[in-house]
Design an enzyme around this catalytic site. Sequence first.
Site, PDB file in Angstrom:
ATOM      1  N   GLU A   1       0.464  -1.256   0.162  1.00  0.00           N
ATOM      2  CA  GLU A   1      -0.222  -0.009   0.011  1.00  0.00           C
ATOM      3  C   GLU A   1       0.904   1.325   0.011  1.00  0.00           C
ATOM      4  O   GLU A   1       0.505   2.125  -0.835  1.00  0.00           O
ATOM      5  CB  GLU A   1      -0.721   0.240   1.125  1.00  0.00           C
TER       6      GLU A   1
ATOM      7  N   GLU B   1       1.283   5.892  -6.973  1.00  0.00           N
ATOM      8  CA  GLU B   1       0.155   7.482  -7.281  1.00  0.00           C
ATOM      9  C   GLU B   1       0.170   9.133  -7.219  1.00  0.00           C
ATOM     10  O   GLU B   1       0.426   9.503  -7.965  1.00  0.00           O
ATOM     11  CB  GLU B   1      -0.863   7.188  -6.407  1.00  0.00           C
TER      12      GLU B   1
END
Length: 124
Positions: A75, A82
């Site tokens: 994550e 991102e």
Amino acid sequence: MTDESPFKGKTGLRRVWNAFHYSRAGLRAAYNAEDAFRQELLLAAVLVPLALLLSPNGAGLALMIGSLLLVLIVELLNSAIEAVVDRVSLEQHPLAKRAKDIGSAAVLLALLNVGVVWACVLFG
């Protein structure tokens, strides 16, 4: 001429000390900005004590907790991808979508891995 970053250069204990602080800042940034990271951290906070109770042995415990840590690691990497994609451009682009989708798929596989590992340890 070198292609090294101008921000490199610290060595020894100073580099380790700086890296520790950069890592803390990264964890804080992920916690503050990423809902998915907070949710997965909560999942780990619930499941780690459960693993301590349910694991039949040390190896099983290591696998169960390791699988949860892997989710958090993936994550963090997904969130970093991102952020970089968004920094480069906020316009919609097929390559930006691909990068974000692949990162998301990696998180999904890490979560599925938790289920497989826990099932194998507990029921295998």
